[in-house]
Design a protein around this motif. Structure first.
Motif, short mmCIF file in Angstrom:
data_model
loop_
_atom_site.label_atom_id
_atom_site.label_comp_id
_atom_site.label_asym_id
_atom_site.label_seq_id
_atom_site.Cartn_x
_atom_site.Cartn_y
_atom_site.Cartn_z
N THR A 24 0.82 -1.22 0.00
CA THR A 24 0.00 0.00 0.00
C THR A 24 0.85 1.26 0.00
OG1 THR A 24 -0.11 -0.09 2.42
CG2 THR A 24 -1.90 -1.13 1.21
N GLU A 25 2.19 1.11 0.07
CA GLU A 25 3.06 2.28 0.08
C GLU A 25 3.37 2.66 -1.37
OE1 GLU A 25 7.15 3.82 2.23
OE2 GLU A 25 6.72 1.69 2.12
N ASN A 26 2.56 3.54 -1.94
CA ASN A 26 2.71 3.88 -3.34
C ASN A 26 3.90 4.79 -3.60
OD1 ASN A 26 0.45 2.42 -4.25
ND2 ASN A 26 -0.91 4.03 -3.49
N GLY A 27 4.11 5.79 -2.73
CA GLY A 27 5.24 6.69 -2.87
C GLY A 27 5.17 7.54 -4.12
N ILE A 28 6.35 7.85 -4.67
CA ILE A 28 6.48 8.66 -5.87
C ILE A 28 7.12 7.84 -6.97
CG2 ILE A 28 7.57 10.70 -6.89
CD1 ILE A 28 7.53 12.01 -4.17
N LYS A 29 6.50 7.80 -8.13
CA LYS A 29 7.03 7.06 -9.27
C LYS A 29 7.47 8.05 -10.34
CE LYS A 29 5.73 3.37 -12.53
NZ LYS A 29 4.63 2.49 -12.95
N ALA A 165 12.19 13.22 -8.49
CA ALA A 165 11.51 12.77 -7.27
C ALA A 165 11.72 13.75 -6.13
CB ALA A 165 12.01 11.38 -6.87
N LEU A 166 12.94 14.26 -5.96
CA LEU A 166 13.23 15.24 -4.91
C LEU A 166 12.40 16.51 -5.12
CD1 LEU A 166 17.11 14.87 -4.61
CD2 LEU A 166 15.45 14.46 -2.78
N SER A 167 12.31 16.96 -6.37
CA SER A 167 11.55 18.17 -6.68
C SER A 167 10.06 17.97 -6.39
CB SER A 167 11.75 18.54 -8.15
OG SER A 167 11.02 19.69 -8.49
N LEU A 168 9.53 16.81 -6.77
CA LEU A 168 8.11 16.52 -6.52
C LEU A 168 7.81 16.45 -5.03
CD1 LEU A 168 7.36 13.79 -9.22
CD2 LEU A 168 6.25 16.03 -9.03
N ALA A 169 8.68 15.78 -4.29
CA ALA A 169 8.48 15.65 -2.84
C ALA A 169 8.54 17.02 -2.16
CB ALA A 169 9.53 14.71 -2.25
N LYS A 170 9.52 17.82 -2.49
CA LYS A 170 9.70 19.13 -1.87
C LYS A 170 8.53 20.05 -2.17
CE LYS A 170 12.99 22.97 -1.56
NZ LYS A 170 14.29 23.50 -2.06
N SER A 171 8.06 20.05 -3.41
CA SER A 171 6.97 20.94 -3.80
C SER A 171 5.65 20.56 -3.12
CB SER A 171 6.79 20.93 -5.32
OG SER A 171 6.43 19.64 -5.77
N ASN A 172 5.59 19.35 -2.58
CA ASN A 172 4.38 18.90 -1.90
C ASN A 172 4.59 18.78 -0.38
OD1 ASN A 172 2.16 18.03 -4.02
ND2 ASN A 172 4.14 17.44 -4.88
N LEU A 174 6.91 17.19 1.31
CA LEU A 174 7.26 15.85 1.74
C LEU A 174 8.77 15.65 1.66
CD1 LEU A 174 4.50 13.99 -0.30
CD2 LEU A 174 4.46 14.42 2.17
N SER A 175 9.22 14.57 2.27
CA SER A 175 10.63 14.18 2.18
C SER A 175 10.72 12.86 1.43
CB SER A 175 11.24 14.02 3.58
OG SER A 175 11.23 15.26 4.26
N LEU A 176 11.79 12.73 0.66
CA LEU A 176 11.98 11.52 -0.12
C LEU A 176 12.58 10.42 0.76
CD1 LEU A 176 11.47 10.91 -3.12
CD2 LEU A 176 13.92 11.25 -3.51
N GLY A 177 12.00 9.23 0.62
CA GLY A 177 12.49 8.09 1.40
C GLY A 177 13.36 7.17 0.56
N LYS A 178 13.31 5.90 0.88
CA LYS A 178 14.15 4.92 0.20
C LYS A 178 13.57 4.54 -1.17
CE LYS A 178 11.72 1.03 2.36
NZ LYS A 178 11.84 -0.15 3.22
N VAL A 179 14.42 3.92 -1.97
CA VAL A 179 13.98 3.41 -3.27
C VAL A 179 13.20 2.12 -3.05
CG1 VAL A 179 14.73 2.45 -5.47
CG2 VAL A 179 15.94 4.41 -4.51
N LEU A 180 11.98 2.08 -3.56
CA LEU A 180 11.14 0.89 -3.45
C LEU A 180 11.32 -0.05 -4.63
CD1 LEU A 180 7.86 2.58 -2.17
CD2 LEU A 180 9.59 1.39 -0.81
N SER A 181 11.54 0.52 -5.80
CA SER A 181 11.77 -0.31 -6.98
C SER A 181 12.45 0.54 -8.05
CB SER A 181 10.46 -0.88 -7.54
OG SER A 181 9.63 0.16 -8.04
N ILE A 182 13.22 -0.12 -8.89
CA ILE A 182 13.87 0.56 -10.00
C ILE A 182 13.99 -0.43 -11.16
CG2 ILE A 182 16.17 0.00 -9.08
CD1 ILE A 182 17.13 2.65 -10.38
#
Length: 228
Positions: A24-29, A165-172, A174-182
């Protein structure tokens, strides 16, 4: 029996909950792309020799003589023997199919060459013309640093994804966490920026310099980060 059931249920939930939380942890893609260029350092091409005549032995000798001149020229310019590959001679009787008249023989031979020093390309082409070749075919430029180029493109694409991802998190807020998938999207795509054609008329004009252009490899990665 009831206590055993409850114990099994607790164990099952303990195993399931971490996977449920992860799912359920969607995060930022984000999608990261990049292009990396390098000058080619290898040229691969085929030199063709064709001759016609009524005397097969004479025509074959002419082909052999020209082949020997081209091979010696390649070696003189530093091309290793393993990178010079003459084919077998191809012999075709020629006829006028309307009159059934024999016109002679056409004999051809190809010499595949891999040149590792592009500074000698013009000298090799001009010398081959003087030696009697009739056509240059299948010119391909490549690089000995292909793997390095593809890895650089992937690394640059990953950095691009992280920046997004950093830009999206900051503008909302939020802080960026760990990589879930790549994952790499597709395979590294190559672009060749040169456009170079050889024909008899063009290669006999010896004044122009050979411009190999660049080889460009592009890469795309898809990365999903958790957010905090």
């Amino acid at each position: 029996m009831n206590k055993a059931y409850k114990l099994l249920a607790c164990i099952f939930l303990a195993i399931l909950l971490p996977f449920s939380a992860y799912a359920t942890e969607n995060g930022i893609k984000v999608v990261g792309t990049s292009k990396v260029s390098i000058a080619p350092d290898i040229a691969k091409f085929t030199l063709a020799i064709n001759e016609r005549g009524n005397d097969l032995a004479s025509v074959k000798n002419g082909i052999d003589e020209k082949t020997s001149k081209v091979v010696n020229l390649c070696k003189k310019l530093g091309v290793e023997a393993k990178n010079i590959s003459p084919s077998e001679k191809s012999i075709h009787p020629q006829y006028n199919y309307q009159t059934k008249k024999f016109l002679g023989f056409e004999v051809s031979r190809k010499i595949k060459v891999t040149l590792n020093d592009l500074k000698k390309y013009t000298a090799l082409v001009n010398g081959s013309i003087e030696s009697g070749i009739t056509t240059i075919r299948g010119i391909t430029l490549d690089t000995t640093k292909r793997m390095e180029l593809e890895l650089r493109a992937l690394e640059s694409a990953s950095n691009s994804a992280k920046g997004k991802a950093l830009s999206l998190a900051k503008s909302n807020g939020l802080s960026l966490g760990k990589v879930l998938s790549i994952e790499e999207s597709g395979i590294p795509n190559e672009e060749r920026t040169y456009l170079y054609k050889e024909n008899r008329a063009a290669i006999e004009q010896k004044g122009g310099a050979f411009e190999p252009g660049e080889i460009t490899v592009s890469a795309t990665v898809v990365v999903r980060y958790s957010i905090k």
